[in-house]
Write a protein that holds these residues in place. Structure first.
Motif, mmCIF file in Angstrom:
data_model
loop_
_atom_site.group_PDB
_atom_site.id
_atom_site.type_symbol
_atom_site.label_atom_id
_atom_site.label_comp_id
_atom_site.label_asym_id
_atom_site.label_seq_id
_atom_site.Cartn_x
_atom_site.Cartn_y
_atom_site.Cartn_z
ATOM 1 N N ASN A 78 0.823 -1.211 0.000
ATOM 2 C CA ASN A 78 0.000 0.000 0.000
ATOM 3 C C ASN A 78 0.855 1.258 0.000
ATOM 4 O O ASN A 78 1.956 1.267 0.531
ATOM 5 C CB ASN A 78 -0.911 0.027 1.237
ATOM 6 N N ILE A 79 0.295 2.308 -0.599
ATOM 7 C CA ILE A 79 0.967 3.614 -0.591
ATOM 8 C C ILE A 79 -0.117 4.686 -0.400
ATOM 9 O O ILE A 79 -1.212 4.568 -0.986
ATOM 10 C CB ILE A 79 1.796 3.834 -1.890
ATOM 11 N N ILE A 80 0.178 5.678 0.433
ATOM 12 C CA ILE A 80 -0.786 6.763 0.630
ATOM 13 C C ILE A 80 -0.634 7.743 -0.529
ATOM 14 O O ILE A 80 0.466 8.247 -0.792
ATOM 15 C CB ILE A 80 -0.540 7.481 1.980
ATOM 16 N N CYS A 81 -1.746 7.993 -1.227
ATOM 17 C CA CYS A 81 -1.746 8.901 -2.379
ATOM 18 C C CYS A 81 -2.687 10.055 -2.037
ATOM 19 O O CYS A 81 -3.910 9.866 -2.043
ATOM 20 C CB CYS A 81 -2.264 8.213 -3.634
ATOM 21 N N GLN A 82 -2.124 11.225 -1.748
ATOM 22 C CA GLN A 82 -2.962 12.374 -1.395
ATOM 23 C C GLN A 82 -3.092 13.271 -2.630
ATOM 24 O O GLN A 82 -2.114 13.869 -3.077
ATOM 25 C CB GLN A 82 -2.289 13.117 -0.241
ATOM 26 N N GLY A 83 -4.308 13.352 -3.153
ATOM 27 C CA GLY A 83 -4.482 14.141 -4.361
ATOM 28 C C GLY A 83 -5.765 13.772 -5.066
ATOM 29 O O GLY A 83 -6.593 13.089 -4.477
ATOM 30 N N PRO A 84 -5.929 14.166 -6.315
ATOM 31 C CA PRO A 84 -4.973 14.947 -7.099
ATOM 32 C C PRO A 84 -4.884 16.388 -6.624
ATOM 33 O O PRO A 84 -5.875 16.944 -6.173
ATOM 34 C CB PRO A 84 -5.537 14.876 -8.523
ATOM 35 N N GLN A 85 -3.674 16.948 -6.717
ATOM 36 C CA GLN A 85 -3.421 18.318 -6.272
ATOM 37 C C GLN A 85 -3.014 19.186 -7.459
ATOM 38 O O GLN A 85 -2.448 18.699 -8.430
ATOM 39 C CB GLN A 85 -2.235 18.370 -5.284
ATOM 40 N N GLY A 86 -3.280 20.480 -7.294
ATOM 41 C CA GLY A 86 -2.701 21.472 -8.193
ATOM 42 C C GLY A 86 -3.480 21.745 -9.463
ATOM 43 O O GLY A 86 -4.539 21.175 -9.714
ATOM 44 N N SER A 87 -2.906 22.649 -10.252
ATOM 45 C CA SER A 87 -3.541 23.080 -11.503
ATOM 46 C C SER A 87 -3.219 22.086 -12.617
ATOM 47 O O SER A 87 -2.343 21.238 -12.472
ATOM 48 C CB SER A 87 -3.039 24.475 -11.892
ATOM 49 N N GLY A 200 2.241 20.332 0.332
ATOM 50 C CA GLY A 200 1.646 20.010 -0.980
ATOM 51 C C GLY A 200 0.186 20.375 -1.108
ATOM 52 O O GLY A 200 -0.433 20.100 -2.125
ATOM 53 N N ILE A 201 -0.378 21.014 -0.057
ATOM 54 C CA ILE A 201 -1.817 21.340 -0.120
ATOM 55 C C ILE A 201 -2.094 22.809 0.215
ATOM 56 O O ILE A 201 -3.208 23.174 0.594
ATOM 57 C CB ILE A 201 -2.658 20.416 0.801
ATOM 58 N N GLY A 202 -1.072 23.645 0.125
ATOM 59 C CA GLY A 202 -1.293 25.086 0.255
ATOM 60 C C GLY A 202 -1.317 25.630 1.670
ATOM 61 O O GLY A 202 -1.801 26.738 1.897
ATOM 62 N N ILE A 203 -0.789 24.889 2.625
ATOM 63 C CA ILE A 203 -0.822 25.366 4.011
ATOM 64 C C ILE A 203 0.521 25.975 4.433
ATOM 65 O O ILE A 203 0.574 27.010 5.090
ATOM 66 C CB ILE A 203 -1.197 24.207 4.970
ATOM 67 N N CYS A 204 1.622 25.353 4.025
ATOM 68 C CA CYS A 204 2.922 25.742 4.610
ATOM 69 C C CYS A 204 3.612 26.891 3.868
ATOM 70 O O CYS A 204 4.531 27.492 4.400
ATOM 71 C CB CYS A 204 3.857 24.540 4.661
ATOM 72 N N TYR A 205 3.210 27.213 2.667
ATOM 73 C CA TYR A 205 3.816 28.273 1.860
ATOM 74 C C TYR A 205 5.288 27.991 1.507
ATOM 75 O O TYR A 205 6.009 28.880 1.093
ATOM 76 C CB TYR A 205 3.688 29.651 2.555
ATOM 77 N N GLY A 206 5.716 26.749 1.664
ATOM 78 C CA GLY A 206 7.107 26.393 1.385
ATOM 79 C C GLY A 206 7.444 26.446 -0.101
ATOM 80 O O GLY A 206 8.605 26.597 -0.458
ATOM 81 N N CYS A 207 6.458 26.342 -0.954
ATOM 82 C CA CYS A 207 6.736 26.273 -2.392
ATOM 83 C C CYS A 207 6.336 27.560 -3.118
ATOM 84 O O CYS A 207 6.056 27.537 -4.312
ATOM 85 C CB CYS A 207 6.007 25.082 -3.007
ATOM 86 N N SER A 213 1.806 38.388 -11.182
ATOM 87 C CA SER A 213 0.716 38.886 -10.351
ATOM 88 C C SER A 213 0.928 38.571 -8.868
ATOM 89 O O SER A 213 -0.011 38.247 -8.153
ATOM 90 C CB SER A 213 -0.612 38.326 -10.860
ATOM 91 N N GLY A 214 2.190 38.619 -8.427
ATOM 92 C CA GLY A 214 2.494 38.436 -7.002
ATOM 93 C C GLY A 214 2.915 37.021 -6.675
ATOM 94 O O GLY A 214 3.038 36.172 -7.563
ATOM 95 N N ASN A 215 3.137 36.761 -5.397
ATOM 96 C CA ASN A 215 3.578 35.434 -4.978
ATOM 97 C C ASN A 215 2.441 34.423 -5.104
ATOM 98 O O ASN A 215 1.296 34.722 -4.783
ATOM 99 C CB ASN A 215 4.044 35.465 -3.523
ATOM 100 N N LYS A 216 2.791 33.228 -5.592
ATOM 101 C CA LYS A 216 1.782 32.168 -5.712
ATOM 102 C C LYS A 216 2.362 30.864 -5.172
ATOM 103 O O LYS A 216 3.580 30.729 -5.036
ATOM 104 C CB LYS A 216 1.373 31.977 -7.170
ATOM 105 N N LEU A 217 1.463 29.919 -4.898
ATOM 106 C CA LEU A 217 1.895 28.626 -4.376
ATOM 107 C C LEU A 217 2.005 27.624 -5.520
ATOM 108 O O LEU A 217 1.035 27.413 -6.257
ATOM 109 C CB LEU A 217 0.884 28.114 -3.349
ATOM 110 N N THR A 218 3.185 27.019 -5.642
ATOM 111 C CA THR A 218 3.368 26.044 -6.731
ATOM 112 C C THR A 218 2.419 24.859 -6.563
ATOM 113 O O THR A 218 1.917 24.320 -7.538
ATOM 114 C CB THR A 218 4.827 25.540 -6.756
ATOM 115 N N CYS A 219 2.122 24.485 -5.314
ATOM 116 C CA CYS A 219 1.305 23.282 -5.095
ATOM 117 C C CYS A 219 -0.176 23.518 -5.372
ATOM 118 O O CYS A 219 -0.886 22.586 -5.727
ATOM 119 C CB CYS A 219 1.486 22.759 -3.683
ATOM 120 N N LYS A 220 -0.636 24.764 -5.192
ATOM 121 C CA LYS A 220 -2.075 25.008 -5.289
ATOM 122 C C LYS A 220 -2.437 25.811 -6.549
ATOM 123 O O LYS A 220 -3.345 25.464 -7.285
ATOM 124 C CB LYS A 220 -2.528 25.773 -4.052
#
Ligand code: FAD
Length: 234
Positions: A78-87, A200-207, A213-220
């Motif tokens: 088994n593998i945990i797959c969280q998604g699909p994420q992003g544009s 990877g879900i837009g909470i930590c702002y790490g990406c 048009s300003g700072n954006k999140l790569t993950c979201k």
């Protein structure tokens, strides 16, 4: 939690892993994958290489601890797959070039497959990778023309005036070269950015990435962006 259907070794570095996972994912999106308990701490972002309603296939390259652990998984694990994420990539029409470097070919395969469903589209794939060749047959089946080079660059082979759109993914240098090569030419360029991601879900702002048009999140907001939105200092 997804059940692994297969985890196939393509070369020493590259693996193709198919997982049972109900989904309605779009081309260009990704999943956060995790097949371990505590260590490494973070899940790993991996693009969707292929999909149907009941499964997702990932193409991954062994880089460090997480992907090394993934490579040890067997059918039935088994593998945990969280998604699909992003544009996702837009559903464009016309003559389209897909330019991928290394594992950056992953989201482009699904994009090519989807866009080839419209028989009026023409898709050329330009794929470069170091070392051993992979996926020639698969990429041929989703394109009108495939240019596959090992240990050679492909960006210089693309005339952006001959295309309506270019989709690109791979090392940052390759994507910037694609963007610069298409500047003031006909093709509209979309990139799929790779940034180090923690949640990877837009909470930590790490990406966070800088855009017109300003700072954006790569993950979201991403990973797919118009190239001219993100390569603003070039
Ligand atoms: C949107 C997106 C899609 C991706 N799609 C794919 C894919 O389809 N196939 C594939 O093989 N790889 C893909 N990557 C890169 C992949 O996430 C990294 O190679 C992987 O996280 C490395 O983990 P590791 O534990 O093996 O390596 P380590 O070097 O041990 O990782 C350490 C940390 O750095 C981060 N990291 C390291 N390299 C990258 C990188 N290039 N990009 C983002 N984070 C990184 C990891 O998430 C981790 O937090 C994608 C990255 C992003 C952001």
């Amino acid at each position: 939690m997804g059940n692994i259907i297969y985890n196939k070794r393509l070369t020493e570095e590259y693996y193709l892993m198919k997982v049972e996972e109900k989904n309605n994912a779009e081309m260009g999106q990704f999943y956060m994958l995790r097949a371990w308990d505590n260590e490494p701490l973070l899940s790993r972002p991996v693009s969707i290489f292929d999909r149907d309603d009941d499964s997702i296939t990932f193409l991954y390259k062994i880089i460090g601890k997480g992907t090394k652990l993934m490579s040890t998984l067997k059918s039935g694990d088994n593998i945990i797959c969280q998604g699909p994420q992003g544009s996702s990539f837009p559903k464009v029409k016309g003559k389209i070039a897909m330019i991928g470097g290394g594992v950056g070919i992953a989201p482009l395969y699904l994009a090519a497959k989807k866009l080839m469903e419209d028989k009026d589209n023409e898709i050329d794939i330009f794929f470069s990778l170091r070392g051993v060749e992979i996926l020639r047959e698969e990429l041929s089946s989703v394109s009108n023309n495939l240019i596959l080079k090992t240990n050679e660059r492909v960006v210089g082979l693309v005339d952006a005036d001959k295309y309506d759109y270019i989709f690109t993914c791979g090392p940052e240098g390759l994507m910037k070269d694609v963007y610069l090569g298409a500047k003031d030419k006909k093709a509209i360029v979309y990139v799929s950015l790779e940034r180090r991601m923690a949640c990877g879900i837009g909470i930590c702002y790490g990406c966070t990435c800088k855009t017109k048009s300003g700072n954006k999140l790569t993950c979201k907001d991403g990973p797919v962006f118009l190239a001219e939105e993100v390569f603003i200092d070039e």
